[in-house]
Every structure is written in C-alpha cells, then in structure tokens.
Scaffold this active site. Structure first.
Site, PDB file in Angstrom:
ATOM      1  N   TYR A   1      78.416 -11.070   9.839  1.00  0.00           N
ATOM      2  CA  TYR A   1      78.238 -10.927   8.382  1.00  0.00           C
ATOM      3  C   TYR A   1      79.597 -10.763   7.687  1.00  0.00           C
ATOM      4  O   TYR A   1      79.867 -11.380   6.654  1.00  0.00           O
ATOM      5  CB  TYR A   1      77.339  -9.706   8.149  1.00  0.00           C
ATOM      6  CG  TYR A   1      77.028  -9.346   6.718  1.00  0.00           C
ATOM      7  CD1 TYR A   1      76.032 -10.017   6.014  1.00  0.00           C
ATOM      8  CD2 TYR A   1      77.688  -8.290   6.082  1.00  0.00           C
ATOM      9  CE1 TYR A   1      75.715  -9.664   4.710  1.00  0.00           C
ATOM     10  CE2 TYR A   1      77.378  -7.930   4.780  1.00  0.00           C
ATOM     11  CZ  TYR A   1      76.385  -8.610   4.092  1.00  0.00           C
ATOM     12  OH  TYR A   1      76.075  -8.256   2.798  1.00  0.00           O
TER      13      TYR A   1
ATOM     14  N   LYS B   1      81.388 -13.043   4.898  1.00  0.00           N
ATOM     15  CA  LYS B   1      81.674 -12.482   3.568  1.00  0.00           C
ATOM     16  C   LYS B   1      83.176 -12.490   3.267  1.00  0.00           C
ATOM     17  O   LYS B   1      83.578 -12.665   2.114  1.00  0.00           O
ATOM     18  CB  LYS B   1      81.122 -11.061   3.448  1.00  0.00           C
ATOM     19  CG  LYS B   1      79.586 -11.002   3.437  1.00  0.00           C
ATOM     20  CD  LYS B   1      78.992 -11.655   2.216  1.00  0.00           C
ATOM     21  CE  LYS B   1      77.494 -11.448   2.096  1.00  0.00           C
ATOM     22  NZ  LYS B   1      76.923 -12.181   0.953  1.00  0.00           N
TER      23      LYS B   1
HETATM   24  N1  NAP Z   1      72.145  -4.469  -0.757  1.00  0.00           N
HETATM   25  C1  NAP Z   1      73.414  -4.133  -0.543  1.00  0.00           C
HETATM   26  O1  NAP Z   1      73.759  -2.967  -0.357  1.00  0.00           O
HETATM   27  C2  NAP Z   1      74.472  -5.202  -0.545  1.00  0.00           C
HETATM   28  C3  NAP Z   1      75.795  -4.792  -0.388  1.00  0.00           C
HETATM   29  C4  NAP Z   1      76.795  -5.738  -0.401  1.00  0.00           C
HETATM   30  C5  NAP Z   1      76.485  -7.071  -0.573  1.00  0.00           C
HETATM   31  N2  NAP Z   1      75.192  -7.449  -0.712  1.00  0.00           N
HETATM   32  C6  NAP Z   1      74.929  -8.875  -0.904  1.00  0.00           C
HETATM   33  O2  NAP Z   1      74.150  -9.060  -2.066  1.00  0.00           O
HETATM   34  C7  NAP Z   1      73.317 -10.203  -1.902  1.00  0.00           C
HETATM   35  C8  NAP Z   1      71.867  -9.840  -2.146  1.00  0.00           C
HETATM   36  O3  NAP Z   1      71.519  -8.801  -1.271  1.00  0.00           O
HETATM   37  P1  NAP Z   1      70.123  -8.029  -1.358  1.00  0.00           P
HETATM   38  O4  NAP Z   1      70.362  -6.660  -0.865  1.00  0.00           O
HETATM   39  O5  NAP Z   1      69.514  -8.237  -2.687  1.00  0.00           O
HETATM   40  O6  NAP Z   1      69.306  -8.843  -0.226  1.00  0.00           O
HETATM   41  P2  NAP Z   1      67.754  -9.017   0.036  1.00  0.00           P
HETATM   42  O7  NAP Z   1      66.969  -7.980  -0.687  1.00  0.00           O
HETATM   43  O8  NAP Z   1      67.599  -9.156   1.494  1.00  0.00           O
HETATM   44  O9  NAP Z   1      67.440 -10.441  -0.663  1.00  0.00           O
HETATM   45  C9  NAP Z   1      67.985 -11.601  -0.122  1.00  0.00           C
HETATM   46  C10 NAP Z   1      67.501 -12.785  -0.931  1.00  0.00           C
HETATM   47  O10 NAP Z   1      68.034 -13.972  -0.343  1.00  0.00           O
HETATM   48  C11 NAP Z   1      66.963 -14.836   0.050  1.00  0.00           C
HETATM   49  N3  NAP Z   1      67.362 -15.514   1.272  1.00  0.00           N
HETATM   50  C12 NAP Z   1      67.638 -14.951   2.475  1.00  0.00           C
HETATM   51  N4  NAP Z   1      67.942 -15.906   3.360  1.00  0.00           N
HETATM   52  C13 NAP Z   1      67.885 -17.096   2.700  1.00  0.00           C
HETATM   53  C14 NAP Z   1      68.080 -18.433   3.079  1.00  0.00           C
HETATM   54  N5  NAP Z   1      68.403 -18.771   4.325  1.00  0.00           N
HETATM   55  N6  NAP Z   1      67.936 -19.396   2.151  1.00  0.00           N
HETATM   56  C15 NAP Z   1      67.593 -19.089   0.866  1.00  0.00           C
HETATM   57  N7  NAP Z   1      67.389 -17.833   0.450  1.00  0.00           N
HETATM   58  C16 NAP Z   1      67.530 -16.845   1.365  1.00  0.00           C
HETATM   59  C17 NAP Z   1      65.750 -13.925   0.225  1.00  0.00           C
HETATM   60  O11 NAP Z   1      64.505 -14.595   0.068  1.00  0.00           O
HETATM   61  P3  NAP Z   1      63.756 -15.288   1.333  1.00  0.00           P
HETATM   62  O12 NAP Z   1      63.819 -14.314   2.453  1.00  0.00           O
HETATM   63  O13 NAP Z   1      62.380 -15.577   0.833  1.00  0.00           O
HETATM   64  O14 NAP Z   1      64.518 -16.543   1.611  1.00  0.00           O
HETATM   65  C18 NAP Z   1      65.990 -12.963  -0.924  1.00  0.00           C
HETATM   66  O15 NAP Z   1      65.606 -13.570  -2.144  1.00  0.00           O
HETATM   67  C19 NAP Z   1      73.607 -10.723  -0.501  1.00  0.00           C
HETATM   68  O16 NAP Z   1      74.613 -11.716  -0.570  1.00  0.00           O
HETATM   69  C20 NAP Z   1      74.138  -9.505   0.212  1.00  0.00           C
HETATM   70  O17 NAP Z   1      74.951  -9.862   1.302  1.00  0.00           O
HETATM   71  C21 NAP Z   1      74.160  -6.549  -0.691  1.00  0.00           C
END
Ligand code: NAP
Length: 247
Positions: free
Chosen positions: A155, A159
C-alpha cells in the site's frame, strides 16, 4: 465556498467513505458528478443523493484493476454527462501483511489497483482536459506514504508512487492549464479503518496532536479547494489532512 457550476467530476471509489463525501461535496458546490466503484448499487445510492441536490449524476461500475473497465467508465461518463473536468483518483484497497509473509498476489493487486489504475484512469481522462485546456486532477494518497508503517509495504509503495506521479503529471500538463495535486489523509474514520481493533485505534490516536480521528468531510473540503478556480496557481502539491500526525 467555491463554485463548481458547469464542472463535471469523476470520483473513483465514490460509493462510500471519503469518496462519497468528496462526491457529495463537489455536487453541493455545483458540479455534476460521476461515481465509480465495483459495486454498482452503492454507486446508484450516492448518485441518487447527488440528484436530490439538483445536480446530474451517473453511477458507473468499474474495477480500477481492469484497464478495459477504466476506458469504458470514462466513455460512459463522457456520453452521459460530458467531458470530465475534475478527476478525483480516490479508490484504493489494502492487503496488509508483514514484508516477509506478503504474497506476491497481495503486492500485485494493491499496486495494480492503487497505482497502475490511477495511471490508466488519468491517461483516459487527460485528452478531454487537454481539449478543454482546463482540468483538475486530485490524487488521494496517505500519511503513511510519508511516514512509513508496519505491514503495509504494498500500500505504501503505491501511495508513495502517487506522490511522484502527481509531480510528474503536474509538470507535463501545466502548459495546458491542468493542475495535478494530491491530498494525504491521516487516520480518517471510514469503512476502511472500521476494521482496526481498539488497540490499533488508540495507538493511532496517540500519534495525533489534534487528538481525534479525521472525518471524511475534513478530506472532502481540501479536495473541493483543489478542484476550484481559486486553486488555479496550486499544482504538484500535497495537502496533508492528518491532525498534525505528520508535519
Ligand atoms: N480511511 C483512512 O484513514 C485513509 C487514510 C489515508 C488515505 N486513505 C485513502 O482514502 C481513499 C478512500 O479511503 P476510504 O477509507 O474511504 O476507503 P473505503 O471506505 O474502503 O472505500 C473505498 C472505495 O473505493 C472503491 N474501490 C475499492 N477497490 C476498487 C476497485 N478496484 N475499483 C474501483 N473502486 C474500488 C470501493 O467500492 P467497491 O468496493 O464497491 O469497489 C469504495 O467506494 C483511499 O485512497 C485510501 O487509501 C484513507
């Protein structure tokens, strides 16, 4: 706040968590929004929420790990909404594991979805922006790209790759009035982090000077700024939204 009327945004992973908050915030500011993820029903739900705000919306099923899906998704958005002017590369997955135990499959899947997928998606959208001589690309990376973390070598490699990708594309497309920036969220409460146990959550909170987890809206507001006309002189940058976890 900012006015995005007349803009057409595509938010990958817009069906839940941070992506959903970004999609709804861009719509509130006036943009028409396409929501893409692998589960169409969840995209439809967010698209309905966007339509309820008086904006046009389209739900698109597509896997960021699949080049054909990406091309088809961009074509569908172009046909149904018009040329994309704001691209938010937000979708990502985790397949955590310690370095020595990590299966190559888990490495490949994360690099393919989180990094190669962003390359292919950006490549598919850039011709529309180049033609319009205007565009906003916002890549969602992570605080761990700057800090490192145990058990996330796949990851974090993806990133951190996005940080370099952001600067490279920013330089290449600045002359076409296309800005390319990144946001780096810290610990944000979403379905992705809901899987963390109490101990891991407390350990995270101890590292955060502001002493709270972030919200999806904390990230969405930074994306809204980068998508706006007001951010026209900002390119190749990373905005950290992490409560001071990394400075
Ligand atoms: N939450 C945190 O603390 C955090 C911290 C740093 C960075 N981030 C980043 O922020 C972003 C969003 O994170 P989140 O926490 O909101 O994640 P999340 O709740 O797991 O949501 C991920 C989203 O991406 C979609 N997705 C996953 N795999 C996919 C694929 N192969 N093709 C198309 N869509 C896909 C999922 O829908 P489906 O599963 O239906 O495809 C869902 O809509 C990510 O880039 C993550 O790395 C999050």
């Amino acid at each position: 706040m900012f006015n995005l009327s007349g803009q057409i945004a595509l938010v990958t992973g817009g069906s839940q968590g941070i992506g959903r908050a970004i999609a709804l915030t861009l719509a509130e500011l006036g943009a028409d929004v396409a929501v893409m993820a692998r589960t169409l029903e969840k995209c439809e739900t967010v698209a309905e929420e966007i339509r309820a705000k008086g904006r046009r919306a389209v739900a698109v099923r597509g896997d960021m790990g699949n080049a054909e899906d990406i091309k088809a998704a961009v074509a569908k958005v172009g046909e149904q909404l018009g040329p994309i002017s704001i691209l938010v590369n937000n979708a990502a997955i985790t397949r955590d594991g310690l370095m020595l135990r990590m299966k190559q499959h888990d490495w490949d899947e994360v690099i393919n979805t989180n990094l190669t997928g962003v390359f292919l998606m950006t490549q598919a959208v850039l011709p529309m922006m180049t033609k319009a001589r205007k565009g906003r690309i916002i890549n969602v990376t992570s605080v761990v790209a700057q800090m490192g973390n145990v058990g996330q070598v796949n990851y974090i490699s993806a990133k951190s790759g996005l940080l370099g990708f952001t600067k490279a594309v920013a330089r290449e497309y600045a002359s076409r009035n296309i800005t390319v920036n990144a946001v780096a969220p810290g610990f944000i409460e979403t379905p992705m982090t809901d899987v963390l146990g109490e101990a891991a959550r407390n350990a995270m909170l101890e590292q955060i000077p502001l002493k709270r987890p972030g919200t999806d809206l904390d990230v969405a507001y930074a994306v809204a700024f980068l998508a706006s006309d007001e951010a026209g002189y900002v390119t190749g940058q990373v905005i950290n939204i992490n409560g001071g976890m990394y400075m």
